[in-house]
Each structure stands twice: as structure tokens, then as C-alpha cells.
Design a protein around this motif. Structure first.
Motif, PDB file in Angstrom:
ATOM      1  N   LEU A 230     172.799  57.176  67.231  1.00 29.49           N
ATOM      2  CA  LEU A 230     171.931  57.217  66.199  1.00 29.49           C
ATOM      3  C   LEU A 230     171.453  59.127  67.068  1.00 29.49           C
ATOM      4  CD1 LEU A 230     169.748  54.445  65.646  1.00 29.49           C
ATOM      5  CD2 LEU A 230     172.171  54.858  64.607  1.00 29.49           C
ATOM      6  N   THR A 231     172.617  60.192  66.180  1.00 28.88           N
ATOM      7  CA  THR A 231     172.820  60.845  67.179  1.00 28.88           C
ATOM      8  C   THR A 231     171.943  62.210  65.623  1.00 28.88           C
ATOM      9  OG1 THR A 231     174.667  60.996  66.098  1.00 28.88           O
ATOM     10  CG2 THR A 231     174.830  60.842  68.819  1.00 28.88           C
ATOM     11  N   ALA A 232     171.491  63.807  66.745  1.00 25.43           N
ATOM     12  CA  ALA A 232     170.476  64.036  65.889  1.00 25.43           C
ATOM     13  C   ALA A 232     170.877  65.939  66.626  1.00 25.43           C
ATOM     14  CB  ALA A 232     169.094  64.259  65.218  1.00 25.43           C
ATOM     15  N   ASN A 233     170.626  66.901  65.985  1.00 29.16           N
ATOM     16  CA  ASN A 233     170.300  68.197  66.331  1.00 29.16           C
ATOM     17  C   ASN A 233     168.844  68.354  65.643  1.00 29.16           C
ATOM     18  OD1 ASN A 233     169.149  70.710  67.286  1.00 29.16           O
ATOM     19  ND2 ASN A 233     171.255  71.254  67.382  1.00 29.16           N
ATOM     20  N   MET A 234     167.827  67.685  65.972  1.00 28.14           N
ATOM     21  CA  MET A 234     166.727  67.990  65.320  1.00 28.14           C
ATOM     22  C   MET A 234     166.535  69.472  64.553  1.00 28.14           C
ATOM     23  SD  MET A 234     164.293  64.900  66.570  1.00 28.14           S
ATOM     24  CE  MET A 234     162.697  65.027  65.775  1.00 28.14           C
ATOM     25  N   GLU A 235     165.977  70.676  65.140  1.00 27.27           N
ATOM     26  CA  GLU A 235     165.899  71.671  65.027  1.00 27.27           C
ATOM     27  C   GLU A 235     166.834  72.335  63.870  1.00 27.27           C
ATOM     28  OE1 GLU A 235     164.662  74.669  68.098  1.00 27.27           O
ATOM     29  OE2 GLU A 235     165.363  73.579  69.396  1.00 27.27           O
ATOM     30  N   ARG A 236     167.807  71.873  64.051  1.00 28.66           N
ATOM     31  CA  ARG A 236     169.192  72.484  62.887  1.00 28.66           C
ATOM     32  C   ARG A 236     169.030  71.488  61.800  1.00 28.66           C
ATOM     33  NH1 ARG A 236     174.208  74.378  65.614  1.00 28.66           N
ATOM     34  NH2 ARG A 236     174.674  75.347  63.268  1.00 28.66           N
ATOM     35  N   TYR A 237     168.503  70.002  61.528  1.00 31.00           N
ATOM     36  CA  TYR A 237     168.163  69.042  60.913  1.00 31.00           C
ATOM     37  C   TYR A 237     169.583  68.890  60.543  1.00 31.00           C
ATOM     38  CZ  TYR A 237     165.872  66.452  57.466  1.00 31.00           C
ATOM     39  OH  TYR A 237     165.317  65.263  57.110  1.00 31.00           O
ATOM     40  N   MET A 238     170.007  68.354  61.432  1.00 34.96           N
ATOM     41  CA  MET A 238     171.798  67.570  61.115  1.00 34.96           C
ATOM     42  C   MET A 238     172.294  66.046  61.957  1.00 34.96           C
ATOM     43  SD  MET A 238     173.518  70.734  62.980  1.00 34.96           S
ATOM     44  CE  MET A 238     175.378  70.502  62.200  1.00 34.96           C
ATOM     45  N   TRP A 239     171.768  65.631  61.808  1.00 32.47           N
ATOM     46  CA  TRP A 239     171.728  63.548  61.685  1.00 32.47           C
ATOM     47  C   TRP A 239     173.532  63.009  61.196  1.00 32.47           C
ATOM     48  CZ3 TRP A 239     167.035  63.276  63.474  1.00 32.47           C
ATOM     49  CH2 TRP A 239     166.206  63.399  63.644  1.00 32.47           C
ATOM     50  N   SER A 240     173.724  62.519  62.310  1.00 31.57           N
ATOM     51  CA  SER A 240     174.700  61.330  62.169  1.00 31.57           C
ATOM     52  C   SER A 240     175.026  59.942  62.720  1.00 31.57           C
ATOM     53  CB  SER A 240     175.599  62.221  63.215  1.00 31.57           C
ATOM     54  OG  SER A 240     175.214  62.771  64.078  1.00 31.57           O
TER      55      SER A 240
ATOM     56  N   GLY B 221     184.283  43.675  51.762  1.00 30.44           N
ATOM     57  CA  GLY B 221     184.748  44.412  50.505  1.00 30.44           C
ATOM     58  C   GLY B 221     183.937  45.953  51.649  1.00 30.44           C
ATOM     59  N   ASP B 222     183.565  46.819  51.140  1.00 29.07           N
ATOM     60  CA  ASP B 222     183.764  48.223  51.087  1.00 29.07           C
ATOM     61  C   ASP B 222     181.416  48.488  51.224  1.00 29.07           C
ATOM     62  OD1 ASP B 222     186.170  48.573  52.248  1.00 29.07           O
ATOM     63  OD2 ASP B 222     186.490  49.933  50.350  1.00 29.07           O
ATOM     64  N   TRP B 223     182.016  48.522  52.664  1.00 29.63           N
ATOM     65  CA  TRP B 223     179.673  48.623  52.498  1.00 29.63           C
ATOM     66  C   TRP B 223     179.085  49.978  52.875  1.00 29.63           C
ATOM     67  CZ3 TRP B 223     178.398  44.457  49.592  1.00 29.63           C
ATOM     68  CH2 TRP B 223     178.676  43.164  49.463  1.00 29.63           C
ATOM     69  N   ALA B 224     178.636  50.909  51.871  1.00 27.34           N
ATOM     70  CA  ALA B 224     177.210  51.322  53.078  1.00 27.34           C
ATOM     71  C   ALA B 224     176.727  50.714  54.197  1.00 27.34           C
ATOM     72  CB  ALA B 224     176.289  52.073  52.003  1.00 27.34           C
ATOM     73  N   PHE B 225     176.177  51.577  55.360  1.00 28.72           N
ATOM     74  CA  PHE B 225     175.686  51.359  56.575  1.00 28.72           C
ATOM     75  C   PHE B 225     175.260  53.092  56.769  1.00 28.72           C
ATOM     76  CE2 PHE B 225     175.769  51.610  61.349  1.00 28.72           C
ATOM     77  CZ  PHE B 225     174.925  50.762  61.780  1.00 28.72           C
ATOM     78  N   HIS B 226     172.671  53.075  56.751  1.00 24.57           N
ATOM     79  CA  HIS B 226     173.125  54.360  57.108  1.00 24.57           C
ATOM     80  C   HIS B 226     171.596  54.238  57.300  1.00 24.57           C
ATOM     81  CE1 HIS B 226     170.726  53.399  53.398  1.00 24.57           C
ATOM     82  NE2 HIS B 226     171.589  53.004  53.194  1.00 24.57           N
ATOM     83  N   CYS B 227     170.826  54.463  57.867  1.00 26.47           N
ATOM     84  CA  CYS B 227     169.665  55.254  58.200  1.00 26.47           C
ATOM     85  C   CYS B 227     168.866  55.885  56.763  1.00 26.47           C
ATOM     86  CB  CYS B 227     169.252  56.297  58.649  1.00 26.47           C
ATOM     87  SG  CYS B 227     167.484  56.913  58.879  1.00 26.47           S
TER      88      CYS B 227
ATOM     89  N   ALA C  83     171.810  63.677  55.178  1.00 25.48           N
ATOM     90  CA  ALA C  83     172.394  64.985  56.085  1.00 25.48           C
ATOM     91  C   ALA C  83     173.236  64.287  57.012  1.00 25.48           C
ATOM     92  CB  ALA C  83     170.754  65.364  57.207  1.00 25.48           C
ATOM     93  N   GLY C  84     174.587  63.405  57.250  1.00 27.63           N
ATOM     94  CA  GLY C  84     175.378  63.018  57.098  1.00 27.63           C
ATOM     95  C   GLY C  84     175.003  61.807  58.422  1.00 27.63           C
TER      96      GLY C  84
END
Length: 579
Positions: free
Chosen positions: A463-473, A550-556, A564-565
Motif C-alpha cells: 500500500l503505497t503513497a505520496n501523502m504530500e501530493r495526495y497520490m495513492w496506489s 469473474g472480475d472483481w474490485a479490490f481497493h482501499c 486517487a488510485g
């Protein structure tokens, strides 16, 4: 449809024309005696839902809302294990909408995620979801379109078991927790992209330093060198959010009735967009009997954290004829909501003061201080960037093999050097309270799990991010940047480990499946869940049987992190690759 004495046209006209500021379904009204009997609960084999625009007011704040059948929260849907149900959804909005049946095991094309399992429901159109009910327990439903979920598009689901319910209760109440801002969620996100700490009004001050409430001057300087803020716990806070129980703020005081000596079942859903809550009932012990709709061995506690998208069922037994406060406090302690359990209408439980806000520690950055190489001044040297594009605020990895699959770049500001299994840790904000606190390690399945095969492979997901730039992945790649699907073979058994390289907890949800959270050596007793909260700098593992084609969502399930991603697609296919 057995629950509404309205024909379809009347329902649609009513929902479209309803501008009421305070429209609650019967189950959510203050002073309710509980779910049985309750008028207005939607049940039967065919249920109609109309998604429309309304306005909503709480605490003097009023704003645009997205509602179902004109109410916020949405109607309670009550179903029976073993039945087949049709859910007819009319879109009366000027934009696309959808409904995802959170935690329900359904065919993938009925899962309700636009772009993954179906195209969505266009304005003026109707879509009929139809599926068998294969489980029982407490669940909920919400939009997976835009940010409608943050604007009121959510409601609870209760499914009664086909046989006897192992949970004995004299009365039951549904408790839906949520957060509400008059600021449109797209505007909230825009501000966070401009300044990651825009809504953090609890930063350390000189007064806090002098009074010894905050970090020492040395600690502040150390954290400043790393460009980290130990108060950066929640993105959106009580500075703009009103916190709600069943649509009611503290001043509006939602009341659920009881008679002294009863066993009262509370079906608690966290339907927030961005808020994890610490929940307690001062003066009443809570016995947890269900988590994410799955029965667990009863365990008594005084407080627990309920992450976004989780559900917990608890039993309380109030012995005295007095009001008890149900307190849901945001984990950063920027606000809370009080509701009341009482023997009669009009009683009001006290509102406790907000507790001192927590501060993040080195452990929340994935650093076990013992055994780490300290710098010349006793401080770990984390000031050097791990990559030229990291803008000088990245933690330097001690071992590059920790995350070889994570591409470093502007979207990955930190990687946890030593992430630890934190399933037995008290969650954020509850580390030091002087009463019992539930942890994931306390949860044990009531009945042995059916599939306890040893996993045939393992998969690490960062679970990765750049919190200052509000990028999540995930693994440094946003969904919109062409992230490859996470592929499983049908019925394979996989050990998935989620590694949180950020300084915030993340409730991670997989659609279409339950997994067994690894909390001990006995695989048969590990709790079954669909959502797990990964603490900062920590990791959790779960065993997944990929049993749903099937195809399933996996997310925060933090709505803005997902947008944000921090989202991927999980594909489950037969060995030959065919669906």
C-alpha cells in the motif's frame, strides 16, 4: 414488493420530488423500539429503489445529497438466506449511478462496479439486480459511481439465517455510522491535492510543547528532518465533517430503546467515506458476536475500532433504567458523535470530552527501533531520498529486497523498512487507554472454516503513497496508470500479505470473496472477513480461496484513496483462462 404500499410510478415521483431536509426511514428514526416490527423495511422477492437528489441538514449545515427513496440513510433491506431477490434500481439523477452490495456473494455481473462488472446505470434508466441470497448477517449497500457514497448513497442490509440464529437477542438496532460535509467531496479532494494536510487542525504547537502534551523538541526536529508529521492521521477531519449515527448528529441525539435486563443486539456498520471510528458505550461491556457478517466466538470488550466498510454485531445487556451513550470518536479525535440507548424517549446520555489526539510513532512508519542502525546523533538516517524523483522526503530502505516489485517514483514517498504483523496491536488512538480494546487477534471463527488447505503460493501487495501530493496506489501503480489485474486461478489457495508503506491505516476490501485473516496458527479458527484494516507501518496476511469466477474490485475503502488510485482489478479464471 411486500414492504411498500406504493406502486412504481408513485415511488419514483415521490423520490424525485422530495426536497426534505430531515427525511429518515423508520428504522433510523430517533426513539425506535428496534427492528421488529418496523414499518418501511424493504423485504420480499422484489424491491424497488429510486436514486435521486435531495438536500440534507445536520448541525446547522445543509447541502446537496444523493438519497435512495428520498431518505438518508437509505432504506433498510431485510432478506432471508436461501431466497432469490430482484432489486430494481431507478436512476433519477442527472449522472450515472450504481449499487454495490457490500459483502454479499453475488454473480460478478451483479456486483455493481461500473467499468469492471457492468456499465453502470445511466440517467433515467433502470437496472434490475437479481441473485440468490447465499449467506446471513449484517451488510450494507452503496454507490460505486463518482463520490455519491460520500453524499448519502448508502444503507444497511440484514439477512436472517435459514436456520436458527446462534446469536440470542431480545431486541436489535441497526447503527449506521457516517461522516458528512457540506463541502462537495470533489472539492475536498481538490484541496487535499493542493495541500495534503489541509484539514489537519491538530498540528503540534508551542503550547503543546511547553505543557508536555506533544513531542519533545528533539523529536520534532527529528521528524522535521524526515518531512513527516506525527499528527497526520486522517485526511478529512472534524474541521469539516459532522459525524452521524443513523443520520443524526450529537445534538439531534438518535435514541434506541431497550428494557432493563434485555439482551440488545447492535448491528453496527461504518458507512463513512473517510473516517475510522473508535466505538464505546461507557458503563456497558460489549460482546462481539459477528464481524463482517460472519459469526465469531463471543469476546467481551470495552472499545473497538471499526474501520470504514466493516460491520460488527455486538450484544449489550443494560441492567439499569438509565441512558447509555454510544460514542463513536474519529481516530484522530477531531470529533465524535453521541447517540443514546435508553429505556424511554427523551433521555439523553452525556457527551464525553474528546480525548487527547494521538501521535504517530516510529512503529507507524514500519520501523522497529530495536536492532536498527542509528546515526551519529542517535537518529535513524532517513533524510536521503530513495530516488531522485522523491523530492527529498522519502525513507531510505535498509534492504532493497523488501519491495522489489514497487517502482520508486513521485507517487511512492516511503517504504516501510521493517513492517511488522500488527493484528494483535491495539489500533490507532487506542494504544494507551486503560480498558479492554478489541484486536483482530481476539477474533475466532464460531464454526471451523471449511477450506483450510495450505496456500500454494504467496503474494505481497504494498500500500503505497505520496501523502504530500495526495497520490495513492498499490505497489506504486495507480489503477488509471494501467495497473495489471491481479490474477487468480479458480479455487486456488493464496496467502496474500498487505504491507502498509504509509503512515495511515487503510481498510482494504475485496469484492466477491471472503478471506481468512491470519491471526493464529489454527487455520480453522481464523476469522472470515471481506475488509481488513492495515495499520500504519504494519502488515496483515490472509488466505484466500479464489472461488468466484469473474472480475472483481479490490481497493482501499477510504473513498478518496480509491479515487486517487489505490484500487486494482482481481480476475478469477479457470486454468485455461476462460471465464
Amino acid at each position: 414488493m411486500t414492504s411498500l404500499a406504493l406502486d412504481r410510478r408513485t415511488l419514483i415521483r415521490s423520490a424525485a420530488a422530495l426536497p426534505l431536509a430531515r427525511a429518515f426511514p423508520a428504522w433510523a428514526q430517533s426513539g425506535t423500539a428496534g427492528l421488529r416490527p418496523t414499518p418501511g423495511i424493504l423485504s420480499g422477492d422484489r424491491i424497488e429503489l429510486a436514486v435521486s437528489e435531495s438536500h440534507f441538514t445536520t448541525g446547522g449545515r445543509s447541502a446537496h445529497a444523493v438519497t435512495i427513496n428520498g431518505t438518508l440513510p437509505a432504506p433498510l433491506i431485510r432478506l432471508k438466506e436461501g431466497q432469490n431477490v430482484q432489486l430494481v434500481v431507478h436512476n433519477l439523477l442527472k449522472e450515472d449511478t450504481s449499487i454495490h452490495w457490500h459483502g454479499l456473494i453475488v454473480p460478478f455481473h451483479m456486483d455493481g462496479v461500473p467499468g469492471i462488472s457492468f456499465p453502470g446505470i445511466r440517467p433515467g434508466e433502470t437496472f434490475t439486480y437479481e441473485f440468490p441470497i447465499r449467506q446471513s448477517g449484517t451488510y450494507w449497500y452503496h454507490s460505486h459511481s463518482g463520490m455519491q457514497e460520500a453524499m448519502g448513497h448508502y444503507g444497511p442490509i440484514v439477512i436472517d439465517p435459514a436456520g436458527a440464529d446462534p446469536v440470542r437477542a431480545d431486541r436489535e438496532h441497526v447503527i449506521v455510522l457516517s461522516d458528512w460535509s457540506p463541502v462537495h467531496p470533489h472539492k475536498l479532494m481538490q484541496r487535499l491535492k493542493q495541500m495534503g494536510g489541509y484539514y489537519n487542525m491538530q498540528k503540534q504547537t508551542l503550547a503543546g510543547l511547553l505543557k508536555g502534551r506533544d513531542q519533545s523538541l528533539k523529536d520534532r526536529m527529528d521528524w522535521g528532518r524526515m518531512r513527516m508529521d506525527p499528527t497526520d492521521i486522517s485526511d478529512v477531519t472534524g474541521s469539516t465533517y459532522s459525524y452521524l449515527v443513523n443520520g443524526h448528529g450529537t445534538a439531534e441525539n438518535w435514541i434506541g430503546l431497550f428494557a432493563p435486563g434485555e439482551r440488545v443486539r447492535l448491528r453496527i456498520v461504518n458507512a463513512s467515506a473517510m473516517t475510522n471510528f473508535n466505538l464505546r458505550l461507557p458503563g456497558l461491556a460489549m460482546t462481539v458476536v459477528q464481524c463482517d457478517g460472519q459469526h465469531v466466538q463471543p469476546v467481551e470488550t470495552d472499545e473497538f475500532q471499526i474501520a470504514i466498510a466493516e460491520t460488527y454485531d455486538v450484544i449489550v445487556e443494560p441492567a439499569e433504567a438509565k441512558p447509555y451513550g454510544l460514542i463513536a470518536e474519529a481516530i484522530d479525535r477531531s470529533g465524535l458523535v453521541r447517540a443514546t440507548l435508553a429505556p424511554q424517549v427523551g433521555m439523553i446520555a452525556p457527551v464525553p470530552p474528546l480525548r487527547q489526539r494521538p501521535l504517530l510513532t516510529m512503529k507507524d512508519m514500519g520501523m522497529d527501533m530495536s536492532g536498527m542502525d542509528m546515526g551519529h546523533n542517535g537518529v535513524i538516517d532517513l533524510s536521503q531520498p530513495a530516488n531522485d524523483g522523491m523530492a527529498g522526503h522519502s525513507m531510505k530502505m535498509l534492504d532493497p529486497s523488501v519491495a522489489p516489485q514497487v517502482p520508486m517514483g513521485p507517487g511512492v514517498a516511503t517504504l516501510s523498512p521493517m513492517p511488522a504483523d500488527r493484528t494483535a496491536d491495539r489500533p490507532t488512538g487506542l494504544e494507551d487507554v486503560d480498558h479492554r480494546v478489541l484486536t483482530y487477534a481476539d477474533l475466532k471463527a464460531l464454526k471451523p472454516n471449511g477450506d483450510t488447505r495450505a496456500p500454494t503460493r504467496s503474494l505481497d501487495i504494498h500500500l503505497t503513497a505520496n501523502m504530500e501530493r495526495y497520490m495513492w496506489s498499490f505497489d506504486g501503480v495507480k489503477l488509471s496508470d494501467g495497473a495489471e489485474p491481479i490474477a487468480f486461478r479458480h479455487m486456488e489457495r493464496v496467502r496474500v500479505t498487505l504491507i502498509n508503506d504509509t503512515m495511515m491505516p487503510h481498510p482494504i476490501h475485496i469484492h466477491g470473496h471472503f478471506f481468512q485473516l491470519v491471526t493464529g496458527e489454527d487455520a480453522a479458527a481464523n476469522p472470515r472477513k471481506h475488509t481488513v484494516n492495515v495499520l500504519p507501518g504494519g502488515k496483515v496476511s490472509f488466505d484466500l480461496t479464489a472461488d468466484a469466477i469473474g472480475d472483481w474490485a479490490f481497493h482501499c475503502h477510504m473513498l478518496m484513496h480509491m479515487h486517487a488510485g489505490m484500487m486494482r482489478v482481481v480476475t478469477v479464471r479457470h486454468d485455461g483462462g476462460a471465464a
